[in-house]
Design a protein around this motif. Structure first.
Motif, PDB file in Angstrom:
ATOM      1  N   ALA A 192      59.625   7.364  29.420  1.00 42.01           N
ATOM      2  CA  ALA A 192      60.847   6.556  29.389  1.00 42.01           C
ATOM      3  C   ALA A 192      60.574   5.130  29.849  1.00 42.01           C
ATOM      4  O   ALA A 192      61.037   4.165  29.225  1.00 42.01           O
ATOM      5  CB  ALA A 192      61.920   7.198  30.270  1.00 42.01           C
TER       6      ALA A 192
ATOM      7  N   ALA B 155      61.338  13.604  25.945  1.00 42.26           N
ATOM      8  CA  ALA B 155      61.453  12.167  26.209  1.00 42.26           C
ATOM      9  C   ALA B 155      60.842  11.349  25.078  1.00 42.26           C
ATOM     10  O   ALA B 155      61.406  10.332  24.652  1.00 42.26           O
ATOM     11  CB  ALA B 155      60.766  11.824  27.537  1.00 42.26           C
TER      12      ALA B 155
ATOM     13  N   ILE C  58      64.051   9.236  23.803  1.00 47.91           N
ATOM     14  CA  ILE C  58      64.299   7.990  24.528  1.00 47.91           C
ATOM     15  C   ILE C  58      64.358   6.766  23.608  1.00 47.91           C
ATOM     16  O   ILE C  58      65.256   5.921  23.759  1.00 47.91           O
ATOM     17  CB  ILE C  58      63.263   7.785  25.659  1.00 47.91           C
TER      18      ILE C  58
ATOM     19  N   GLN D  29      67.365   9.470  31.340  1.00 47.84           N
ATOM     20  CA  GLN D  29      66.043  10.059  31.561  1.00 47.84           C
ATOM     21  C   GLN D  29      66.102  11.107  32.670  1.00 47.84           C
ATOM     22  O   GLN D  29      65.383  12.100  32.626  1.00 47.84           O
ATOM     23  CB  GLN D  29      65.027   8.973  31.908  1.00 47.84           C
TER      24      GLN D  29
END
Length: 495
Positions: free
Chosen positions: A219, A407, A411, A436
């Protein structure tokens, strides 16, 4: 243990046919007419993303193998596509492969690599075990206090061992030893309570500490790339620690309420921990060196941009160099390399490459626009957007066995969605950081995180026990996210 894990993760229809299903859907997406506003390369990247999500969710192949497949698909499918920046020319496989390898030059990868070496050093010297036993020796033999000790160990090791799997791998044999020494049944509620706490406490502190988990680095890498902002170790800790503290307290009460231990105090408990401490012997010079270097590194992490200008990745690499140097160090390269999960590092690099390519081919921006328009997110309040996107992440995590993979897939899209929202004053960087935190949940199913599976492999609890405690913990975690979003994080200016 292997038999237990195998029963959960192998032999299912989805695992056997996940790769074929992923390929069929990917090529079907490529064969569709290219939507207006989406480059051909972007369409193919979305197809590769869907393929990646399918094989990650079904675990059709191991993560390192999935990384190799994804790199191959990117090299050839993008290589024969028009360049998104210059549509009149074909990108070519050399440039496409450069995109596929781009994540390996990211500073976040250096931090994750360094963290894996630091975790290996902890395991090699036994310092992680000593820290765990010292904490447990201070809490006494009452079952509720042993539970507090396990949660405190998870908290303490999160500062020094930047790998969830390594932390749980260290603590599981210690807890199993305590269970055995206490004379408690392996299938008792006490044993289940302690082992579930071991996994869940580490998941909780993955949120509280920036360097505690690889998915945080994913992230942060995208935040730096897309938004040009570096979040320091202390900035992250100030924002996230209250959440982790609240959830640690919630974990204590939820477990005691839903899985009350058979007895209030275990006879011989303190003696069992003391014996384990005696078996370790006096602190060796390698442990003292590692502890000293770790404390100095923790100081540099915590004071980044406060008393010095050095970033987290650079100071970590410097510390690893010291740990490997003759005379000063605590292990050789040969000793270290055998303890490093190289597949995790490969997946991490390819995950960043995947997200970066989704951005550079304009696929993320196109998809974000569709999502924002379809769900009417354009002018919704920040807290409502947080509620919707956090709920989505909680649900989709049920299909993932790796927060790192989740992620990597989500993200970049989350950032693009937030950038497309027209709500005045929305803090894209802060909202991405908070979302996150939700990526790290993984508290419902044993297969939602590697640390869960390590604990589950001890056969001290059933999957239904983990679910019974994981669902209320997830609900509480979601509520805490919303409450902090409306109060504390708003006061900090990150919402």
């Amino acid at each position: 243990m292997e038999k237990t894990i195998s029963a959960v993760s192998q032999g299912s229809f989805s695992k056997r046919y996940g790769l074929i299903l992923g390929l069929i859907i990917m090529f079907a997406m490529i064969a569709l007419p290219t939507p207006v506003g989406l480059p051909i390369a972007g369409q193919r990247m979305l197809a590769i993303l869907v393929f990646s999500v399918i094989i990650w969710m079904t675990e059709a192949v191991s993560y390192p193998v999935s990384a190799a497949i994804i790199m191959t698909l990117m090299a050839f499918l993008l290589g024969i596509s028009p360049d998104a920046a210059k549509p009149e020319t074909v990108l070519g496989t050399a440039k496409a492969l450069t995109l596929a390898l781009g994540g390996f030059s990211n500073t976040a990868l250096a931090l994750v690599g360094g963290a894996l070496f630091l975790a290996a050093a902890m395991t090699h010297t036994g310092l992680d075990k000593r820290i765990a036993l010292v904490v447990l020796s201070k809490v006494g033999a009452r079952t509720n206090r042993v539970l507090i000790g396990v949660i405190l160990v998870g908290f303490t090791l999160s500062f020094f061992v930047p790998s969830t799997t390594a932390r749980v791998s260290c603590l599981v044999p210690i807890v199993m030893g305590i269970i055995s020494a206490f004379g408690v049944e392996k299938k008792s509620r006490f044993a289940a309570l302690m082992m579930i706490a071991t996994a869940q406490a580490d998941s909780i502190w993955n949120v509280g500490i920036k360097t505690a988990a690889a998915q945080n680095m994913i992230a942060l890498g995208f935040i730096e790339k897309m938004l040009g902002k570096t979040i320091t170790w202390m900035d992250w800790f100030i924002a996230a620690a209250p959440y982790a503290i609240i959830m640690s307290v919630a974990l204590y009460y939820v477990l005691l309420k839903l899985m009350p231990p058979e007895v209030d105090e275990i006879a011989g408990g303190k003696e069992a921990v003391a014996k384990a401490m005696r078996d370790l012997g006096p602190m060796r010079s390698s442990e003292k060196k590692l502890l000293g270097i770790s404390l100095v590194l923790l100081f540099f992490w915590a004071t980044e941009n406060i008393v010095h200008p050095f970033d987290t990745s650079s100071t970590t690499i410097a510390a690893i160099s010291l740990l490997l140097m003759p005379g000063i160090g605590v292990m050789t390269w040969k000793e270290a390399q055998a303890k490093i999960p190289w597949g995790t590092l490969i997946l991490f690099g390819v995950g960043i490459s995947l997200g970066s390519a989704i951005l550079s081919t304009k696929a993320a921006a196109w998809l974000a626009k569709i999502i924002v328009t379809t769900f009417g997110l354009q002018t919704l309040p920040a807290l409502t957007i947080l509620a919707v996107m956090a709920a989505f992440l909680v649900i989709i995590h049920l299909g993932f066995a790796s927060a790192t993979a989740l992620a990597a897939a989500m993200i970049p899209i989350i950032i693009s969605i937030l950038q497309s929202v027209q709500t005045p004053g929305i803090n894209v960087i802060g909202m991405t950081m908070v979302l996150q935190y939700v990526v790290s949940f993984g508290m419902i199913l044993p297969v939602n995180a590697p640390q869960n599976m390590i604990a589950y492999g001890t056969e001290t609890f059933e999957a239904k026990d983990f679910i019974k405690t994981g669902i209320p913990l997830t609900i509480i975690g979601y509520v805490v996210i919303m409450v902090l979003g409306a109060t504390y994080w708003k006061w900090l200016g990150i919402m």
